[in-house]
Design an enzyme around this catalytic site. Structure first.
Site, PDB file in Angstrom:
ATOM      1  N   CYS A  76       0.842  -1.202   0.000  1.00 48.77           N
ATOM      2  CA  CYS A  76       0.000   0.000   0.000  1.00 48.77           C
ATOM      3  C   CYS A  76       0.875   1.248   0.000  1.00 48.77           C
ATOM      4  O   CYS A  76       1.918   1.283   0.636  1.00 48.77           O
ATOM      5  CB  CYS A  76      -0.892   0.036   1.243  1.00 48.77           C
ATOM      6  SG  CYS A  76      -2.346  -0.975   1.111  1.00 48.77           S
ATOM      7  N   HIS A  77       0.391   2.268  -0.682  1.00 44.89           N
ATOM      8  CA  HIS A  77       1.069   3.557  -0.680  1.00 44.89           C
ATOM      9  C   HIS A  77       0.763   4.297   0.617  1.00 44.89           C
ATOM     10  O   HIS A  77      -0.320   4.148   1.178  1.00 44.89           O
ATOM     11  CB  HIS A  77       0.605   4.400  -1.873  1.00 44.89           C
ATOM     12  CG  HIS A  77       1.078   3.868  -3.176  1.00 44.89           C
ATOM     13  ND1 HIS A  77       0.413   2.875  -3.851  1.00 44.89           N
ATOM     14  CD2 HIS A  77       2.155   4.183  -3.930  1.00 44.89           C
ATOM     15  CE1 HIS A  77       1.063   2.593  -4.971  1.00 44.89           C
ATOM     16  NE2 HIS A  77       2.123   3.373  -5.043  1.00 44.89           N
ATOM     17  N   MET A 111      -8.201   0.302   0.754  1.00 43.02           N
ATOM     18  CA  MET A 111      -7.574  -0.478   1.821  1.00 43.02           C
ATOM     19  C   MET A 111      -7.679   0.236   3.162  1.00 43.02           C
ATOM     20  O   MET A 111      -7.850  -0.405   4.194  1.00 43.02           O
ATOM     21  CB  MET A 111      -6.108  -0.787   1.487  1.00 43.02           C
ATOM     22  CG  MET A 111      -5.945  -1.663   0.250  1.00 43.02           C
ATOM     23  SD  MET A 111      -6.968  -3.162   0.264  1.00 43.02           S
ATOM     24  CE  MET A 111      -6.354  -3.979   1.709  1.00 43.02           C
ATOM     25  N   ASP A 126     -12.131  -7.633  20.957  1.00 43.28           N
ATOM     26  CA  ASP A 126     -11.181  -7.626  22.075  1.00 43.28           C
ATOM     27  C   ASP A 126     -11.827  -7.164  23.376  1.00 43.28           C
ATOM     28  O   ASP A 126     -11.604  -7.747  24.435  1.00 43.28           O
ATOM     29  CB  ASP A 126      -9.994  -6.715  21.739  1.00 43.28           C
ATOM     30  CG  ASP A 126      -9.009  -6.630  22.886  1.00 43.28           C
ATOM     31  OD1 ASP A 126      -8.497  -7.681  23.318  1.00 43.28           O
ATOM     32  OD2 ASP A 126      -8.759  -5.507  23.370  1.00 43.28           O
TER      33      ASP A 126
END
Length: 148
Positions: A76-77, A111, A126
């Site tokens: 990814c950039h 993304m 969690d």
């Protein structure tokens, strides 16, 4: 089938060169869901879990995660983000997560939006794992991608 953009002619992983692409407003919207036991959902809705305000912590975690996507996903950039929003909405059998990510750049923010939703839902998991062993994260998807 379309050619994969993250592989060279020999099939080796490469980072896509976006240098020649035009700068545009890029928007991505993603969603996902976590199934919770009814008792867990009540604890979340009434803010009674020992770890604190599940929905607020998950929202902040999702926003933070979007900003760290290029550190998590190797090809990814690194993108300067203009906006990241994460909303968590309880429903009849769990919590739905929605993210919207915006930037002005040469590559999309899909993304980042997916990472925001994923980490927000993992944070819910969690924070609830001590009271719910049957949680299921599902339906994570990109729901919209816009270039302007």
């Amino acid at each position: 089938m379309k050619k994969l953009t993250h592989a060279d002619n020999k099939g080796k992983a490469v980072m896509v060169d976006v240098g020649a692409k035009a700068i545009q407003t890029r928007i991505a919207i993603a969603s996902g869901h976590i199934i919770l036991a009814p008792e867990t959902l009540t604890l979340v809705n009434e803010n009674l879990l020992k770890k604190g305000d599940v929905l607020t912590v998950a929202q902040i975690a999702g926003i933070s995660a979007a900003k760290q996507t290029s550190s998590l996903i190797p090809l990814c950039h690194n993108i300067v983000l203009d906006k990241v929003s994460v909303d968590l909405i309880p429903d009849s059998n769990g919590v739905s997560a929605f993210s919207e990510v915006r930037c002005k750049g040469r590559t999309g923010v899909e993304m980042e939006a997916l990472t925001a939703v994923s980490v927000a839902l993992l944070t819910v998991y969690d924070m609830c794992k001590a009271v719910d062993k049957g949680m299921i994260i599902d339906k994570i998807s990109l729901t919209e991608k816009i270039k302007q």
